[in-house]
Design an enzyme around this catalytic site. Structure first.
Site, PDB file in Angstrom:
ATOM      1  N   TYR A  17       0.798  -1.235   0.000  1.00 14.95           N
ATOM      2  CA  TYR A  17       0.000   0.000   0.000  1.00 14.95           C
ATOM      3  C   TYR A  17       0.829   1.283   0.000  1.00 14.95           C
ATOM      4  CZ  TYR A  17      -3.035  -3.720   1.295  1.00 14.95           C
ATOM      5  OH  TYR A  17      -3.689  -4.923   1.289  1.00 14.95           O
ATOM      6  N   ASP A  19       3.026   2.568  -2.175  1.00 12.23           N
ATOM      7  CA  ASP A  19       3.131   3.348  -3.413  1.00 12.23           C
ATOM      8  C   ASP A  19       1.908   4.263  -3.551  1.00 12.23           C
ATOM      9  OD1 ASP A  19       5.508   1.844  -4.348  1.00 12.23           O
ATOM     10  OD2 ASP A  19       4.091   0.190  -4.452  1.00 12.23           O
ATOM     11  N   TYR A 200       5.970  -6.731   8.087  1.00 12.86           N
ATOM     12  CA  TYR A 200       5.963  -7.739   7.025  1.00 12.86           C
ATOM     13  C   TYR A 200       5.891  -9.127   7.678  1.00 12.86           C
ATOM     14  CZ  TYR A 200       7.062  -3.737   4.180  1.00 12.86           C
ATOM     15  OH  TYR A 200       6.991  -2.516   3.578  1.00 12.86           O
ATOM     16  N   GLN A 261      -6.950   5.838   5.412  1.00 18.41           N
ATOM     17  CA  GLN A 261      -5.650   6.457   5.716  1.00 18.41           C
ATOM     18  C   GLN A 261      -5.695   7.513   6.836  1.00 18.41           C
ATOM     19  OE1 GLN A 261      -3.590   8.594   2.592  1.00 18.41           O
ATOM     20  NE2 GLN A 261      -1.894   7.154   2.686  1.00 18.41           N
ATOM     21  N   ARG A 277       6.018   0.051   9.085  1.00 15.65           N
ATOM     22  CA  ARG A 277       6.846  -0.620   8.081  1.00 15.65           C
ATOM     23  C   ARG A 277       6.979   0.249   6.829  1.00 15.65           C
ATOM     24  NH1 ARG A 277       2.540  -5.231   5.791  1.00 15.65           N
ATOM     25  NH2 ARG A 277       1.924  -4.011   3.955  1.00 15.65           N
ATOM     26  N   GLY A 278       7.727  -0.234   5.847  1.00 14.76           N
ATOM     27  CA  GLY A 278       7.753   0.406   4.524  1.00 14.76           C
ATOM     28  C   GLY A 278       8.225   1.841   4.567  1.00 14.76           C
ATOM     29  N   GLU A 279       7.426   2.718   3.969  1.00 18.06           N
ATOM     30  CA  GLU A 279       7.821   4.130   3.915  1.00 18.06           C
ATOM     31  C   GLU A 279       6.766   5.056   4.530  1.00 18.06           C
ATOM     32  OE1 GLU A 279       9.667   5.536   0.327  1.00 18.06           O
ATOM     33  OE2 GLU A 279       8.867   7.551   0.583  1.00 18.06           O
ATOM     34  N   ASP A 280       5.531   4.907   4.106  1.00 17.49           N
ATOM     35  CA  ASP A 280       4.559   5.907   4.534  1.00 17.49           C
ATOM     36  C   ASP A 280       4.183   5.778   6.011  1.00 17.49           C
ATOM     37  OD1 ASP A 280       2.961   8.197   3.752  1.00 17.49           O
ATOM     38  OD2 ASP A 280       1.237   6.936   4.145  1.00 17.49           O
ATOM     39  N   SER A 281       3.898   4.560   6.478  1.00 18.47           N
ATOM     40  CA  SER A 281       3.543   4.411   7.899  1.00 18.47           C
ATOM     41  C   SER A 281       4.748   4.759   8.784  1.00 18.47           C
ATOM     42  CB  SER A 281       3.023   3.005   8.209  1.00 18.47           C
ATOM     43  OG  SER A 281       3.984   2.023   7.905  1.00 18.47           O
TER      44      SER A 281
HETATM   45  O1  TRH Z   1       2.266  -1.250   2.612  1.00 19.83           O
HETATM   46  P1  TRH Z   1       3.712  -0.989   2.698  1.00 19.83           P
HETATM   47  O2  TRH Z   1       4.565  -2.150   2.989  1.00 19.83           O
HETATM   48  O3  TRH Z   1       4.134  -0.328   1.397  1.00 19.83           O
HETATM   49  C1  TRH Z   1       5.328  -0.208   0.706  1.00 19.83           C
HETATM   50  C2  TRH Z   1       5.252  -0.986  -0.549  1.00 19.83           C
HETATM   51  O4  TRH Z   1       5.563  -2.323  -0.268  1.00 19.83           O
HETATM   52  C3  TRH Z   1       6.170  -0.438  -1.569  1.00 19.83           C
HETATM   53  O5  TRH Z   1       6.261  -1.245  -2.700  1.00 19.83           O
HETATM   54  C4  TRH Z   1       7.529  -0.196  -1.003  1.00 19.83           C
HETATM   55  O6  TRH Z   1       8.205   0.535  -1.953  1.00 19.83           O
HETATM   56  C5  TRH Z   1       7.398   0.610   0.264  1.00 19.83           C
HETATM   57  O7  TRH Z   1       6.545  -0.055   1.187  1.00 19.83           O
HETATM   58  C6  TRH Z   1       8.721   0.862   0.908  1.00 19.83           C
HETATM   59  O8  TRH Z   1       3.990   0.090   3.863  1.00 19.83           O
HETATM   60  P2  TRH Z   1       3.758   1.667   3.926  1.00 19.83           P
HETATM   61  O9  TRH Z   1       4.731   2.383   3.054  1.00 19.83           O
HETATM   62  O10 TRH Z   1       3.750   2.028   5.322  1.00 19.83           O
HETATM   63  O11 TRH Z   1       2.301   1.911   3.348  1.00 19.83           O
HETATM   64  C7  TRH Z   1       1.141   1.535   4.011  1.00 19.83           C
HETATM   65  C8  TRH Z   1       0.022   2.515   3.689  1.00 19.83           C
HETATM   66  O12 TRH Z   1      -1.216   1.994   4.128  1.00 19.83           O
HETATM   67  C9  TRH Z   1       0.190   3.856   4.378  1.00 19.83           C
HETATM   68  O13 TRH Z   1      -0.215   4.903   3.517  1.00 19.83           O
HETATM   69  C10 TRH Z   1      -0.752   3.776   5.553  1.00 19.83           C
HETATM   70  C11 TRH Z   1      -1.843   2.945   4.981  1.00 19.83           C
HETATM   71  N1  TRH Z   1      -2.675   2.212   5.946  1.00 19.83           N
HETATM   72  C12 TRH Z   1      -4.007   2.528   6.049  1.00 19.83           C
HETATM   73  O14 TRH Z   1      -4.491   3.441   5.363  1.00 19.83           O
HETATM   74  N2  TRH Z   1      -4.783   1.831   6.926  1.00 19.83           N
HETATM   75  C13 TRH Z   1      -4.297   0.829   7.709  1.00 19.83           C
HETATM   76  O15 TRH Z   1      -5.060   0.219   8.486  1.00 19.83           O
HETATM   77  C14 TRH Z   1      -2.900   0.538   7.611  1.00 19.83           C
HETATM   78  C15 TRH Z   1      -2.317  -0.534   8.491  1.00 19.83           C
HETATM   79  C16 TRH Z   1      -2.121   1.240   6.717  1.00 19.83           C
END
Ligand code: TRH
Length: 384
Positions: A17, A19, A200, A261, A277-281
């Site tokens: 999620y 990206d 993850y 979000q 995890r990832g970038e946004d969270s």
């Molecule tokens: O989901 P992620 O692991 O996303 C990414 C992708 O894998 C991508 O390909 C990679 O390049 C990147 O990581 C490093 O983790 P992230 O980045 O935290 O994104 C999760 C998104 O989901 C973030 O915008 C928050 C949102 N979210 C919700 O809206 N509701 C929820 O309940 C949760 C748990 C997350």
């Protein structure tokens, strides 16, 4: 500057999620705070719907929060210069439609073209941020734009109203309790240490749940549906569906639905510790001002361990328990390899008050770098 009115952002969902999470956040902010007419091209409306339930998964084009969302499929047909925006952003070096690039080359003046890259704390990004990349054939130049943690990078995504919203939410125990009650959190759980868990599948979740079960103090772990499903299922002794919960020893685990979000921010704000995890969270946890543990997206040849260390070097300072715990959570080699999860958690817990202080100081430091959307727009203005 006033010539930059339209912006197209191209996003391909590689997995999960992050990206779409990042692109949607940026698109909304550019619309709301910079008044741009934004079109978000995205190839996966199903993932988008998970973080934004208003998304119509079947629509070729729709408008959400003032942003035009186009389902990016095979629009490789003919584009004209009139179709091209003033600013074009490709996220993570996606290949935007060749016909669109041809049309860009015919525009006068040419659009400002960015490749928005991924976040890393490594030093080399400072040397690459804003670098140019001329098109091999067409009279077009692309610029790299790197998010980051220093003033020599593009900074972090942060909406202008975020800090105020967080402060008012966190200063109201009633608002936090009401919010968590929506997910079935009881007053007793509200009074316990509240932890969100987003990681993850390879994170050592079971080991940590065992430690929390045997702990002296009650702890409530809130985990979105689909996350760490195997370990959560083993703990619950039942399917890890939204709404499921169980208490064993000092630990209660509750499975939450995947929330929209903006609600995810409130969830982070309402808890005492966030696993992200990832970038946004990961970035949202930093803006939450609470202790957090980062599960970094795994990469080949353990490249992610290098990135994790680079971040910890900037962030952790004296917080050795945070550094140690984070390295172990990510399976990275550490000096204290022998310590078991119980000892790691006890040391971590003792350091949590210091982590909260660090979080506040870090926020101030990050804010001083400016926010990514504003930095991007200021840079764009210098290119036209
Ligand atoms: O989901 P992620 O692991 O996303 C990414 C992708 O894998 C991508 O390909 C990679 O390049 C990147 O990581 C490093 O983790 P992230 O980045 O935290 O994104 C999760 C998104 O989901 C973030 O915008 C928050 C949102 N979210 C919700 O809206 N509701 C929820 O309940 C949760 C748990 C997350």
């Amino acid at each position: 500057m006033n010539q930059l009115r339209r912006l197209d952002l191209f996003c391909r969902v590689v997995d999960n999620y992050g990206d779409i999470g990042i692109c949607w956040r940026l698109a909304r902010q550019l619309r709301r705070e910079h008044g741009l007419a934004v079109t978000l091209w995205v190839d996966d409306l199903v993932s988008f719907h998970r973080i934004c339930p208003e998304v119509d998964r079947a629509a070729a084009s729709q408008q959400l929060d003032g942003v035009i969302v186009r389902h990016w499929r095979d629009q490789d047909g003919v584009f004209t210069p009139a179709d091209v925006a003033d600013i074009v952003i490709e996220f993570f070096a996606v290949d935007i439609p060749p016909g669109y690039i041809e049309a860009m080359a015919q525009c006068e003046p040419r659009p400002v073209w960015f490749n928005l890259e991924g976040l890393t704390a490594e030093e080399w990004v400072e040397g690459c941020h804003r670098l140019t990349s001329p098109h091999p054939r067409l009279p077009l130049t692309k610029h790299f734009f790197f998010p980051g943690f220093t003033g020599k990078t593009g900074g972090l995504l942060c909406e202008s109203e975020l800090d105020q919203a967080r402060r008012s939410f966190q200063s109201s125990p009633a608002a936090m309790a009401d919010f968590l009650a929506r997910f079935g959190v009881t007053p007793a759980e509200m009074a316990s240490t509240k932890v969100t868990l987003f990681c993850y599948p390879h994170a050592p979740v079971s080991a940590l749940l065992d430690v929390w079960t045997a702990a002296a103090q009650p702890l409530t772990c809130l985990v979105p549906e689909g996350v760490a499903a195997e370990a959560v299922q083993a703990f619950l002794g039942a399917e890890a569906k939204a709404g499921a919960s169980a208490t064993r020893g000092a630990l209660t685990v509750r499975v939450l639905p995947f929330v929209p979000q903006p609600d995810y921010d409130q969830l982070l704000w309402a808890c005492d510790l966030n696993f992200v995890r990832g970038e946004d969270s990961f970035v949202r946890a930093q803006w939450a001002g609470r202790p957090f543990v980062w599960h970094i997206y795994p990469q080949d040849e353990d490249l992610h361990h290098k990135k994790l260390r680079a971040f910890l070097q900037r962030y952790a300072g004296e917080l050795n328990a945070l550094a140690e715990f984070s390295l172990r959570w990510n399976g990275a080699p550490t000096a204290g390899e022998g310590a078991d999860w119980s000892a790691l958690w006890q040391a971590f817990e003792r350091q949590m008050p210091a982590m909260a202080q660090r979080a506040a100081a870090w926020q101030a430091q990050m804010r001083a770098n400016g926010d990514l959307a504003a930095n991007l727009m200021a840079f764009a203005a210098t290119l036209r």
